[in-house]
Scaffold this motif. Structure first.
Motif, PDB file in Angstrom:
ATOM      1  N   MET A  78       0.805  -1.216   0.000  1.00  0.00           N
ATOM      2  CA  MET A  78       0.000   0.000   0.000  1.00  0.00           C
ATOM      3  C   MET A  78       0.844   1.275   0.000  1.00  0.00           C
ATOM      4  O   MET A  78       0.314   2.376  -0.154  1.00  0.00           O
ATOM      5  CB  MET A  78      -0.914   0.015   1.229  1.00  0.00           C
ATOM      6  N   PHE A 102       2.047   3.541   4.236  1.00  0.00           N
ATOM      7  CA  PHE A 102       0.626   3.402   4.546  1.00  0.00           C
ATOM      8  C   PHE A 102       0.400   2.036   5.181  1.00  0.00           C
ATOM      9  O   PHE A 102       1.166   1.097   4.944  1.00  0.00           O
ATOM     10  CB  PHE A 102      -0.220   3.530   3.279  1.00  0.00           C
ATOM     11  N   SER A 105      -4.876  -0.784   5.499  1.00  0.00           N
ATOM     12  CA  SER A 105      -6.182  -0.193   5.185  1.00  0.00           C
ATOM     13  C   SER A 105      -6.061   1.066   4.339  1.00  0.00           C
ATOM     14  O   SER A 105      -7.071   1.702   4.043  1.00  0.00           O
ATOM     15  CB  SER A 105      -6.922   0.128   6.492  1.00  0.00           C
ATOM     16  N   GLY A 106      -4.820   1.416   3.987  1.00  0.00           N
ATOM     17  CA  GLY A 106      -4.621   2.594   3.153  1.00  0.00           C
ATOM     18  C   GLY A 106      -4.504   3.880   3.937  1.00  0.00           C
ATOM     19  O   GLY A 106      -4.550   4.969   3.349  1.00  0.00           O
ATOM     20  N   ARG A 108      -2.448   6.665   6.035  1.00  0.00           N
ATOM     21  CA  ARG A 108      -1.078   7.180   6.069  1.00  0.00           C
ATOM     22  C   ARG A 108      -0.456   6.976   7.451  1.00  0.00           C
ATOM     23  O   ARG A 108      -1.072   7.249   8.467  1.00  0.00           O
ATOM     24  CB  ARG A 108      -1.096   8.671   5.710  1.00  0.00           C
TER      25      ARG A 108
END
Length: 539
Positions: A78, A102, A105-106, A108
């Protein structure tokens, strides 16, 4: 007194240990960063290299046991790597890229502490070079490369170690002493016992201990004493090990984190890459080294940390520290070693050097597993010697007699004043399974013996082989600790920089990534020649 001794002394009862762990649960572990490099841009030095900016979580972590959410850990698939300025450069330029981490779950990442390995490669010319990553402590990393060859190249990244792993491993070091188990075999008439052994007595175990420190060349070594009254500590005859140990983990999350170190390395490689183009400069296709021959390079210059200290081109390692003038021939190697013994004591990764040299020199092999071996060429009058270093050493399921392991300072102390031998000091992989203080203790003990040998044997040559990088090997065995161990070698041997050669293979093994802690045979070939070019015919 080392830090781990202080921790165990203040928590010398079972109740105190549990109270400390409970108190620490839910708290974020306090990290001490190597502030010398923290959050600073990569600098260009007067030799056209980069200062290494490797960060690690220092030994002085105050407590462990924090509960982590593995779903918020960094995820290579990711995460992003992208150019900062452009993708076209001139030979010799600095190439800058940025990495943003990341989670799965995406989301940051907003904190630092994860360790990245970044390299640039061109498969057409079999070229590759390592990059220097700087942690901004906010989930972002700046990475710099030197454009060392012309043509096309691709920049790749690998999520080497997530900080959650380090915190958990540090906790296990303090509680269990070791990530794997080492067993002694006590044998008497009609009696055989196989107790576990440790670098310090385990205060959680309700048992008595055999103090075998003296038998381990003076390094702390304790084995659980049998309740059988017919068994005594003098019955220790063999050693073996197992890769598994039962941990009392707090939750399934910690078990998941512990499993990361055994995960297929390809899952840690970024999907995204950065293509770049490097144009020729002054009609040359690659950078050249300084004119100083490697065997004339002042020893203290080998201890300077400048990156890259070399790169691969046409599958050959090109040093940027010095000019490799040693021919890659059997005759050159034989002439270098004539009348000498090359001591390559350590572990199986130093045995790889022994095997490679044996192949080059057409020596008949007498090696049998971890049994000490000296191969001699009577025609050309030289020898290669390998011996397993002292415990902790994980032999695997095969049983080895006590004489198999010997401290390297013992070897140095036994060399005569007239010796012209080459001694390569090396310890690394097996120590990644114990607390870093154990490694420091063993390295520190080498210093007085090295000083004494240099003072009484003016014709001896001594080198220190530093750690190498690898992706992932087995459960808990991380090359992350190599970053810290390189510092320990530099710190403990600071008074000998002007007399001892440092063999720095970190950049070499970053540029040519190895999935296993045993480098590929072709990589070992380049490491061996680089070593020989620095150590042969020194004047």
């Amino acid at each position: 007194m080392v830090f781990s001794d202080i921790v165990m002394k203040t928590c010398n009862t079972k109740a105190r240990i549990y109270s400390v762990l409970v108190f620490c649960c839910g708290l974020f572990v306090l990290y001490y960063w190597n502030w010398q490099y923290y959050n600073q841009p990569v600098e260009q030095t007067n030799r056209g290299s980069l200062k290494t900016g490797l960060l690690y979580l220092k030994e002085e972590i105050l407590c462990s046991g924090s509960i982590h959410n593995s779903s918020t850990a960094a995820d290579a698939k990711m995460s992003y790597i992208y150019p900062i300025h452009n993708t076209t450069y001139i030979l010799g330029d600095l190439i800058h890229v940025r990495i943003d981490l990341f989670d799965g779950s995406g989301n940051r990442k907003l904190s630092g502490g994860d360790v990245l390995r970044v390299w640039m490669e061109d498969k057409k010319t079999s070229a590759s070079v390592s990059g220097v990553a700087s942690d901004h402590n906010n989930g972002s990393y700046s990475v710099a490369f030197r454009a060392v060859w012309s043509g096309k190249a691709t920049i790749k990244a690998f999520l080497a170690t997530r900080r959650e792993e380090i915190v958990l491993l540090y906790k296990l070091y303090q509680i269990y002493s070791s990530l794997w188990s080492i067993h002694a075999v006590f044998k008497g008439e009609n009696i055989t016992e196989r107790p576990r052994c440790f670098t310090r007595p385990n205060t959680r175990a309700q048992t008595h201990w055999c103090n075998l420190t003296q038998e381990n060349d003076g390094f702390p070594w304790y084995c659980m004493k049998s309740k059988n009254t017919l068994t005594n500590c003098d019955m220790w005859i063999e050693t073996f090990s197992a890769t598994n140990i039962h941990y009392e983990l707090n939750n399934s999350t910690e078990n998941t984190i512990l499993s990361w170190s055994a995960t297929n390395a390809t899952q840690g490689i970024f999907r995204r890459t950065v293509p770049v183009v490097i144009k020729d400069s002054k009609l040359t296709s690659k950078l050249t080294s300084t004119p100083i021959a490697c065997n004339r390079l002042a020893p203290h210059l080998t201890w300077q940390r400048k990156a890259p200290n070399g790169f691969f081109y046409n599958n050959k390692w090109s040093s940027l520290l010095c000019n490799d003038t040693l021919p890659r021939t059997v005759d050159a190697y034989r002439h270098c070693l004539k009348g000498r013994t090359l001591w390559l004591h350590g572990d199986s990764t130093s045995m790889q050097f022994h095997i490679r040299l044996r192949s080059i020199l057409n020596l008949t092999s007498h090696a049998r597993g971890h049994t000490p071996v000296t191969d001699t060429d009577s025609t050309y009058n030289f020898s290669l010697s390998w011996h397993a270093h002292e415990l902790p050493f994980y032999h695997g399921s095969q049983h080895y007699p006590r004489s198999t392991n010997q401290a390297q300072h013992i070897m140095m102390d036994r060399l005569p004043n007239t010796t012209k031998d080459i001694v390569v000091l090396y310890m690394y992989v097996h120590f990644t399974l114990v607390h870093p203080d154990v490694f420091r203790r063993h390295i520190r003990r080498l210093v007085p013996s090295a000083k004494n040998l240099l003072a009484r044997a003016p014709n001896v040559t001594i080198a220190v082989r530093g750690p190498h990088a690898y992706f992932r090997a087995r459960r808990g065995m991380l090359s992350y600790w190599g970053i810290l161990y390189a510092d320990i070698w530099h710190q403990e041997f600071a008074s000998l920089w002007d007399k001892i050669i440092y063999l720095d293979f970190w950049d070499l093994t970053m540029a040519k990534p190895s999935k296993n802690f045993h480098p590929h045979v072709n990589t070992v070939k380049q490491m061996v020649h680089n070593m020989m070019s620095l150590l042969c015919f020194r004047t």
